[in-house]
Design an enzyme around this catalytic site. Sequence first.
Site, PDB file in Angstrom:
ATOM      1  N   GLU A  40       0.946  -1.241   0.016  1.00 39.08           N
ATOM      2  CA  GLU A  40      -0.077   0.019   0.083  1.00 39.08           C
ATOM      3  C   GLU A  40       0.882   1.099   0.060  1.00 39.08           C
ATOM      4  O   GLU A  40       1.806   1.235   0.730  1.00 39.08           O
ATOM      5  CB  GLU A  40      -0.806   0.120   1.263  1.00 39.08           C
ATOM      6  CG  GLU A  40      -1.946   0.977   1.365  1.00 39.08           C
ATOM      7  CD  GLU A  40      -2.868   1.327   2.564  1.00 39.08           C
ATOM      8  OE1 GLU A  40      -2.860   0.084   3.346  1.00 39.08           O
ATOM      9  OE2 GLU A  40      -3.435   2.143   2.497  1.00 39.08           O
ATOM     10  N   ARG A 303       4.937 -12.838   9.769  1.00 39.82           N
ATOM     11  CA  ARG A 303       5.835 -11.546   9.269  1.00 39.82           C
ATOM     12  C   ARG A 303       7.259 -11.623   9.883  1.00 39.82           C
ATOM     13  O   ARG A 303       7.350 -12.306  11.148  1.00 39.82           O
ATOM     14  CB  ARG A 303       4.862 -10.505   9.579  1.00 39.82           C
ATOM     15  CG  ARG A 303       4.492 -10.207  10.940  1.00 39.82           C
ATOM     16  CD  ARG A 303       4.031  -8.824  11.431  1.00 39.82           C
ATOM     17  NE  ARG A 303       3.167  -8.591  10.359  1.00 39.82           N
ATOM     18  CZ  ARG A 303       3.008  -7.148   9.557  1.00 39.82           C
ATOM     19  NH1 ARG A 303       3.750  -6.353  10.052  1.00 39.82           N
ATOM     20  NH2 ARG A 303       2.066  -7.038   8.825  1.00 39.82           N
ATOM     21  N   LYS A 313       4.750   0.836   9.252  1.00 34.15           N
ATOM     22  CA  LYS A 313       4.901   2.078   8.567  1.00 34.15           C
ATOM     23  C   LYS A 313       4.442   3.127   9.544  1.00 34.15           C
ATOM     24  O   LYS A 313       4.679   4.134   9.394  1.00 34.15           O
ATOM     25  CB  LYS A 313       3.985   1.908   7.421  1.00 34.15           C
ATOM     26  CG  LYS A 313       4.809   1.105   6.254  1.00 34.15           C
ATOM     27  CD  LYS A 313       4.088   1.078   4.866  1.00 34.15           C
ATOM     28  CE  LYS A 313       3.077   0.062   4.660  1.00 34.15           C
ATOM     29  NZ  LYS A 313       2.592  -0.115   3.392  1.00 34.15           N
TER      30      LYS A 313
HETATM   31  P1  ATP Z   1       2.952  -2.440   8.353  1.00 34.35           P
HETATM   32  O1  ATP Z   1       2.070  -3.221   8.911  1.00 34.35           O
HETATM   33  O2  ATP Z   1       4.391  -2.837   8.528  1.00 34.35           O
HETATM   34  O3  ATP Z   1       2.736  -1.041   8.259  1.00 34.35           O
HETATM   35  P2  ATP Z   1       1.642  -3.376   5.844  1.00 34.35           P
HETATM   36  O4  ATP Z   1       1.281  -4.831   6.134  1.00 34.35           O
HETATM   37  O5  ATP Z   1       0.527  -2.358   5.937  1.00 34.35           O
HETATM   38  O6  ATP Z   1       2.787  -2.886   6.666  1.00 34.35           O
HETATM   39  P3  ATP Z   1       1.621  -3.420   2.998  1.00 34.35           P
HETATM   40  O7  ATP Z   1       2.131  -2.166   2.385  1.00 34.35           O
HETATM   41  O8  ATP Z   1       0.102  -3.767   3.282  1.00 34.35           O
HETATM   42  O9  ATP Z   1       2.252  -2.866   4.527  1.00 34.35           O
HETATM   43  O10 ATP Z   1       2.408  -4.843   2.630  1.00 34.35           O
HETATM   44  C1  ATP Z   1       2.703  -5.218   1.553  1.00 34.35           C
HETATM   45  C2  ATP Z   1       3.046  -6.532   1.624  1.00 34.35           C
HETATM   46  O11 ATP Z   1       4.138  -6.910   2.528  1.00 34.35           O
HETATM   47  C3  ATP Z   1       1.959  -7.545   2.300  1.00 34.35           C
HETATM   48  O12 ATP Z   1       1.827  -8.600   1.497  1.00 34.35           O
HETATM   49  C4  ATP Z   1       2.340  -7.911   3.694  1.00 34.35           C
HETATM   50  O13 ATP Z   1       1.686  -9.048   4.118  1.00 34.35           O
HETATM   51  C5  ATP Z   1       4.089  -7.825   3.558  1.00 34.35           C
HETATM   52  N1  ATP Z   1       4.509  -7.549   4.739  1.00 34.35           N
HETATM   53  C6  ATP Z   1       4.227  -6.495   5.522  1.00 34.35           C
HETATM   54  N2  ATP Z   1       5.121  -6.321   6.585  1.00 34.35           N
HETATM   55  C7  ATP Z   1       5.765  -7.275   6.537  1.00 34.35           C
HETATM   56  C8  ATP Z   1       6.741  -8.112   7.303  1.00 34.35           C
HETATM   57  N3  ATP Z   1       7.024  -7.455   8.584  1.00 34.35           N
HETATM   58  N4  ATP Z   1       7.191  -9.229   7.070  1.00 34.35           N
HETATM   59  C9  ATP Z   1       6.783  -9.756   5.839  1.00 34.35           C
HETATM   60  N5  ATP Z   1       6.038  -9.354   5.026  1.00 34.35           N
HETATM   61  C10 ATP Z   1       5.526  -8.171   5.532  1.00 34.35           C
HETATM   62 MG    MG Z   2      -1.169  -3.611   5.262  1.00 36.53          MG
END
Ligand code: ATP
Ligand code: MG
Length: 599
Positions: A40, A303, A313
């Site tokens: 995102e 994760r 983020k």
């Molecule tokens: P955050 O929760 O850290 O703000 P997010 O999940 O909102 O991150 P996205 O942009 O939605 O971030 O993530 C894009 C992809 O990266 C998704 O498929 C998510 O599952 C994966 N992802 C996000 N954080 C992690 C992590 N810590 N380890 C592995 N994969 C991750």
């Molecule tokens: Mg997300």
Amino acid sequence: MSLENKEAAASTPSDFIRDIVAAHVAENKYPCIHTRFPPEPNGYLHIGHAKSICLNFGIAREFGGVCNLRMDDTNPAKEDIEYVESIQADVNWLISAWADDKLGLKPKNGTPEILAADGKRDFYRPAVTKADREKSGGTFEPFYASDYFDQIYEYAEELIEKGKAFVCDLTPDQTDEYRRNGLESPFRNRSVEENLDWFQRMKAGEFADGVRTLRAKIDASAPNIWLRDPLLYRIKHVEHHQTGKKWCIYPMYDFAHCLSDYIEGITHSICTLEFEVHRPLYDWILESLELPRPLPHQYEFARLALGYTIMSKRKLMQLVDENLVTGWDDPRLPTISGIRRRGVTPEALRNFAYNIGITKYNGVTDVSVLEYAIREDLNKRSLRRLAVLRPIKVVITNFPEGKTEELDAINNPEDENAGKRKIPFSRELYIERDDFAEVPPPKFFRLKPGGEVRLKYAYIIKCEEVVKDAAGNITELRCTADLDSKSGGATSARKVKGTIHWVSAAHAVDAEVRLYDRLFTVAEPDADGDFKKHLNPHSLEVITAKCEPSLKDASTEQRYQFERLAYFTLDFDFKPDKLVFNRTITLKDTWAKEAQKGA
Ligand code: ATP
Ligand code: MG
């Protein structure tokens, strides 16, 4: 199997997701394995995303597939084009020369090629990859969930027509409360015609934000709360970075995601464990629309959480917005751009992210695993250089004034091809303040009054006199050199216990050196919900170092080891007349020592 292939096979991870993909390949379930990485664009990517990138692109690589980069841009209020651009740059950097030929993109501004194999199913042709791009010479860009807003809207109408979605007039708070309590919305049983009319008027902009939503009609009291008539669309009068003012209703993540996967022909939709509870909804939407097979399937893994850092983020943005760091690319942050700026190579980050293992159990990965990968990589590639971070002057009293000697120094003992260079030696030098002790502790093998030490690549010197200023601070060490003790000399084989680094004072160049350390003082900074309390006040120290003259030609492409100190990289803040180095990582794990001391 050749040795090379054996090594390649041994270094390819295996895990439950790869086992599933391998089984699908064996049974020819799909024409092509197709994964995606769907960030995102509401912040910069972090090292957790690197794990996901390496998994999704790794699978595309190992199974002859494609991996789309897709901006998951359904929440325009929080998104920005700056993030879209940083995400592209970070992904390209991380996969360059490794999986960039697997990167699925779409033709820029072009009409997507629609495959209507069964007259019903529309999806992009298995994405355009680097090889296709090179052939066609066009320009390409990532996929966006917003590319499909028209199709997703049509799918929503289709759900309404099937009696599987309704327009609800509850406020957001009421909706939450009804869902928590497992209660049916009073608007649940509107007719198809009524629902279509309301939904079309939502789209036309007749209502303010939050006044109405489109909800799936599944089961208001389902044990899984995500199935309790979840929201599919909400009203948001916000301009979108891709679609501008076209829309004032936006699909929810859960509705847009499975359909974007479907439209792109994704086969394995891999995400993190918190989405496991959403999977029934993912499947319900695709099933309810009675879409032709094959449908994409969602798989979840744990994760990455890394010690001594935070990974969300939203929290990273707090550090940036409150100026607790210098920006998203601050080298202390676990963002991909921060890690890159710090001097970590894509190979090192991949070695870490690709090999940490994919499981179903959440846990915290020890930061020393990452640090090990970085040291291992930098040890192989870094040019060795001499630099003194906290200088103290040394005068070699028996070395002629005005004379300069050129000595041979090895560029990289790990790489025969790296060759040698000349370093100047003269009467006045700098050594590290720490390498001299007036009152030495036991087993101090560096320089002390009356003691001897070898200067790396040069002579053995002996400290004859310690010069101090009026305040009692040491200003200079007066030493004599054994002028036969350099390489090839009569006493070159003479053993002294310590060897230290140095630079010639007259030839040294100054550099700003940024000494980075961990951003937090505790392994789990967010454990008590107040991560800012645990910021390490010593996470950045800026000093001026004295460097050997060859570092004048330092480049951002190169990596350096300042001998006996640490690995460094040129920061892009450097100017032709001002060197700026970032300390990527110390040579040894100093925190492990601290931990032992404490124990
Ligand atoms: P955050 O929760 O850290 O703000 P997010 O999940 O909102 O991150 P996205 O942009 O939605 O971030 O993530 C894009 C992809 O990266 C998704 O498929 C998510 O599952 C994966 N992802 C996000 N954080 C992690 C992590 N810590 N380890 C592995 N994969 C991750
Ligand atoms: Mg997300």
